[in-house]
Write a protein that holds these residues in place. Structure first.
Motif, mmCIF file in Angstrom:
data_model
loop_
_atom_site.group_PDB
_atom_site.id
_atom_site.type_symbol
_atom_site.label_atom_id
_atom_site.label_comp_id
_atom_site.label_asym_id
_atom_site.label_seq_id
_atom_site.Cartn_x
_atom_site.Cartn_y
_atom_site.Cartn_z
ATOM 1 N N ALA A 125 12.327 7.323 1.694
ATOM 2 C CA ALA A 125 11.525 8.129 2.896
ATOM 3 C C ALA A 125 10.219 8.389 2.853
ATOM 4 O O ALA A 125 9.780 8.509 3.492
ATOM 5 N N TYR A 126 10.849 8.662 1.334
ATOM 6 C CA TYR A 126 9.075 9.391 1.019
ATOM 7 C C TYR A 126 8.066 8.723 0.870
ATOM 8 O O TYR A 126 6.929 8.694 1.471
ATOM 9 N N ARG A 127 8.279 6.548 0.586
ATOM 10 C CA ARG A 127 7.277 6.055 0.542
ATOM 11 C C ARG A 127 6.870 5.854 1.622
ATOM 12 O O ARG A 127 5.110 5.641 1.732
ATOM 13 N N THR A 128 7.833 5.370 2.505
ATOM 14 C CA THR A 128 6.961 5.302 3.566
ATOM 15 C C THR A 128 6.372 6.326 4.390
ATOM 16 O O THR A 128 5.328 5.805 4.904
ATOM 17 N N ALA A 129 6.539 7.355 3.807
ATOM 18 C CA ALA A 129 5.694 8.247 4.722
ATOM 19 C C ALA A 129 4.365 8.721 3.663
ATOM 20 O O ALA A 129 3.268 8.457 4.783
ATOM 21 N N LEU A 130 4.548 8.365 2.583
ATOM 22 C CA LEU A 130 3.513 8.526 1.936
ATOM 23 C C LEU A 130 1.959 7.256 2.037
ATOM 24 O O LEU A 130 1.417 6.605 1.385
ATOM 25 N N LYS A 131 2.720 5.752 2.268
ATOM 26 C CA LYS A 131 2.397 4.384 2.458
ATOM 27 C C LYS A 131 0.750 4.875 2.585
ATOM 28 O O LYS A 131 0.055 3.527 1.735
ATOM 29 N N ASP A 132 0.525 5.315 3.519
ATOM 30 C CA ASP A 132 -0.866 5.635 4.405
ATOM 31 C C ASP A 132 -2.105 6.396 3.487
ATOM 32 O O ASP A 132 -3.084 6.462 3.439
ATOM 33 N N ALA A 133 -1.045 7.728 2.366
ATOM 34 C CA ALA A 133 -2.040 8.258 1.921
ATOM 35 C C ALA A 133 -3.503 7.831 0.980
ATOM 36 O O ALA A 133 -2.231 7.771 -0.184
ATOM 37 N N LYS A 134 -4.535 7.998 0.282
ATOM 38 C CA LYS A 134 -4.730 7.033 -0.477
ATOM 39 C C LYS A 134 -5.324 7.425 -1.853
ATOM 40 O O LYS A 134 -5.143 6.977 -2.798
ATOM 41 N N THR A 135 -5.471 9.070 -1.450
ATOM 42 C CA THR A 135 -5.866 9.678 -3.385
ATOM 43 C C THR A 135 -4.528 10.467 -2.828
ATOM 44 O O THR A 135 -3.900 10.599 -2.406
ATOM 45 N N LEU A 136 -4.991 11.105 -4.472
ATOM 46 C CA LEU A 136 -4.197 11.966 -5.006
ATOM 47 C C LEU A 136 -3.727 12.878 -3.757
ATOM 48 O O LEU A 136 -2.664 13.694 -3.874
ATOM 49 N N SER A 137 -4.483 13.490 -3.855
ATOM 50 C CA SER A 137 -5.241 14.977 -2.711
ATOM 51 C C SER A 137 -4.260 15.011 -1.475
ATOM 52 O O SER A 137 -2.801 15.494 -0.660
ATOM 53 N N ALA A 138 -4.250 13.872 -1.025
ATOM 54 C CA ALA A 138 -3.573 13.178 0.563
ATOM 55 C C ALA A 138 -2.510 12.922 0.312
ATOM 56 O O ALA A 138 -1.093 13.726 1.323
ATOM 57 N N ARG A 139 -1.658 12.416 -0.819
ATOM 58 C CA ARG A 139 -0.052 12.675 -1.402
ATOM 59 C C ARG A 139 0.443 13.524 -1.770
ATOM 60 O O ARG A 139 1.898 13.735 -0.932
ATOM 61 N N VAL A 140 -0.485 14.234 -2.538
ATOM 62 C CA VAL A 140 0.493 15.975 -2.360
ATOM 63 C C VAL A 140 0.479 16.721 -1.043
ATOM 64 O O VAL A 140 1.748 17.258 -1.130
ATOM 65 N N GLN A 141 -0.425 16.665 -0.021
ATOM 66 C CA GLN A 141 -0.424 16.747 1.149
ATOM 67 C C GLN A 141 0.720 16.246 2.282
ATOM 68 O O GLN A 141 1.274 17.646 2.524
ATOM 69 N N ARG A 142 0.957 14.930 2.132
ATOM 70 C CA ARG A 142 1.781 14.344 2.701
ATOM 71 C C ARG A 142 3.377 14.637 2.249
ATOM 72 O O ARG A 142 4.178 15.258 2.767
ATOM 73 N N LEU A 143 3.221 15.133 0.449
ATOM 74 C CA LEU A 143 5.006 15.038 0.611
ATOM 75 C C LEU A 143 5.077 16.806 0.172
ATOM 76 O O LEU A 143 6.114 17.142 1.190
#
Length: 226
Positions: A125-143
């Motif tokens: 579920a997490y990887r699906t939600a994070l798949k379009d977040a290209k930068t680390l900051s975007a991934r942290v924000q999405r998480l």
């Protein structure tokens, strides 16, 4: 006997809302003075003091005195254990009973298998939600958004040194985690894999189970030559 007017009901609702907002401020931001709370809630100092007295009488909050320089010590208010209990711990009793039942009937190995299955499902579920977040900051924000939706009252920020902090002000599975600390180990491992197993480092710097008021994760890019 006199009836209750609509004004009385509105006033009661407003007080209850102020009390809930005050408790939330203490939950998210930690101990605060009455003046801090008045500023955050945008209400008068007198209104804050009235709410503090009521909540203290209900044993939901208490104060600690802090001495700073000359003059009287300031009072900083914080949640009591009862006050912390106002924030949900999802299905805590049922979960604890299930954990104990699995451990006693099937053994620790079976419990670990269930934890791994839970972790694998969350990872998908997490990887699906994070798949379009290209930068680390975007991934942290999405998480952070995912964890907030799950009840962790999460927030994030970037520090001046380029590291990121993921802060969880509440643990909705606290009671279960005290019974089985595999939950905490599982989540730290999960964050590492989803944010970037090879190019990201993550460390838990505050832990609710260790006595802190929140869980905090420090996240930073790994050196390429590490």
């Amino acid at each position: 006997m006199a009836g209750i007017s609509s004004i009385d009901l509105e006033n009661e609702h407003a007080c209850r809302t102020q009390a809930d907002r005050l408790l939330l401020q203490l939950k998210v931001n930690g101990p605060q003075t009455a003046s801090d709370l008045a500023l955050s809630l945008k209400i008068t100092g007198e209104a804050v003091r009235q709410q503090l007295q009521k909540l203290a009488a209900d044993h939901l909050i208490k104060f600690q005195s802090e001495k700073k320089g000359v003059g009287r010590p300031c009072q900083r208010w914080k949640l009591t254990k009862l006050g912390e209990g106002r924030f949900s711990d999802a299905h805590s009793l049922t979960t604890v009973q299930l954990i104990q039942g699995i451990r006693e009937s099937l053994g620790e190995g079976a419990l670990n298998t269930i934890l791994r299955f839970r972790e694998e499902e969350m990872e998908v579920a997490y990887r699906t939600a994070l798949k379009d977040a290209k930068t680390l900051s975007a991934r942290v924000q999405r998480l952070t958004e995912i964890r907030s939706h799950e009840g962790y009252m999460a927030e994030w920020r970037e520090e001046e040194d380029g590291t990121f902090l993921l802060i969880e002000n509440h643990c909705p599975i606290y009671t279960a985690a005290t019974t089985c600390q595999g939950f905490c180990r599982s989540e730290l491992s999960l964050f590492q894999r989803c944010l970037g197993e090879d190019d990201v480092r993550i460390e838990r710097t505050e832990h609710i189970l260790g006595g802190s008021r929140r869980c905090t994760y420090k996240i930073w890019p790994a050196p390429h030559n590490a």
